[in-house]
Write an enzyme that holds these catalytic residues in place. Structure first.
Site, PDB file in Angstrom:
ATOM      1  N   CYS A 152       0.830  -1.200   0.000  1.00 19.13           N
ATOM      2  CA  CYS A 152       0.000   0.000   0.000  1.00 19.13           C
ATOM      3  C   CYS A 152       0.869   1.256   0.000  1.00 19.13           C
ATOM      4  CB  CYS A 152      -0.962  -0.070   1.182  1.00 19.13           C
ATOM      5  SG  CYS A 152      -2.378   1.025   1.071  1.00 19.13           S
ATOM      6  N   HIS A 153       0.747   2.095   1.019  1.00 16.21           N
ATOM      7  CA  HIS A 153       1.523   3.327   1.111  1.00 16.21           C
ATOM      8  C   HIS A 153       2.959   3.091   1.587  1.00 16.21           C
ATOM      9  CE1 HIS A 153      -2.468   5.056   0.763  1.00 16.21           C
ATOM     10  NE2 HIS A 153      -1.934   6.250   0.591  1.00 16.21           N
TER      11      HIS A 153
END
Length: 195
Positions: A119-120
């Site tokens: 994800c991030h």
């Protein structure tokens, strides 16, 4: 299977599933996972956030669980670890501002050690400038950062269940990819789960 020692960067408002699930699964597979956070000591906790998709233009965010830090960030030496794990959520956006987080990430990359980010989490990889020439998956909002860092962005499939391995980097777009992301990470680590 030899136990591997894995360093995990954690911080307040990292995504709940992206921290809890890999931490527990890697322990289940017989590995040691040291969860560290700048400014926190073993026994301290960080808050997690639960991200979900509820029909808005972006994900919603709710408070998750308290996640225990179990090792001391100030004592970390990347030479003592076999791999690095970076959960997503909001924590990577400020963890990447810490020079030692960047330095440690660069050390893992320079040594060719396995690095798993979801994800991030790719924000830390991009800030460390270690992904040029690689194919990296991440949450779509992080795609421009991945490309600006010189990597080829690998987007999610329709169900966000895909993961991608390019040499020592194992990356994925979001927590629905856990089965594939963790399977690929275990393979890069040389682990086997017996049926």
């Amino acid at each position: 299977m030899a136990q591997k020692k894995i360093l995990m960067f954690v911080g307040d408002y990292m995504e709940d599933y992206e921290a809890m699930v890999p931490f527990q699964m890697l322990l289940m597979a017989g590995h040691q996972v040291d969860a560290v956070c700048p400014g926190k000591k073993p026994g301290d906790t960080v808050k997690t956030a639960i991200h979900d998709f509820e029909g808005d233009q972006t994900y919603s965010e709710k408070v998750g669980h308290n996640f225990a830090v179990n090792a001391d960030f100030d004592l970390v030496n990347p030479d003592d670890y076999d791999a690095l794990l970076i959960p997503g959520g909001r924590a990577p956006e400020y963890l990447r501002l810490n020079p030692r987080v960047i330095k440690h990430t660069q050390a893992f990359a320079a040594a060719g050690k396995p690095i798993a980010a979801i994800c991030h989490g790719a924000q830390i990889l991009a800030a460390a400038r270690v992904i040029e020439g690689y194919e990296i998956s991440a949450y779509p909002a992080v795609g421009p950062e991945v490309e600006l860092a010189g990597a080829k962005y690998i987007g999610p499939n329709d169900t966000f269940t895909n993961a991608h391995t390019d040499r020592n980097f194992v990356t994925a777009p979001a927590w629905p990819a856990h089965p594939e992301w963790i399977r690929q990470f275990l393979k890069v680590l040389g682990s086997r789960i017996e049926p």
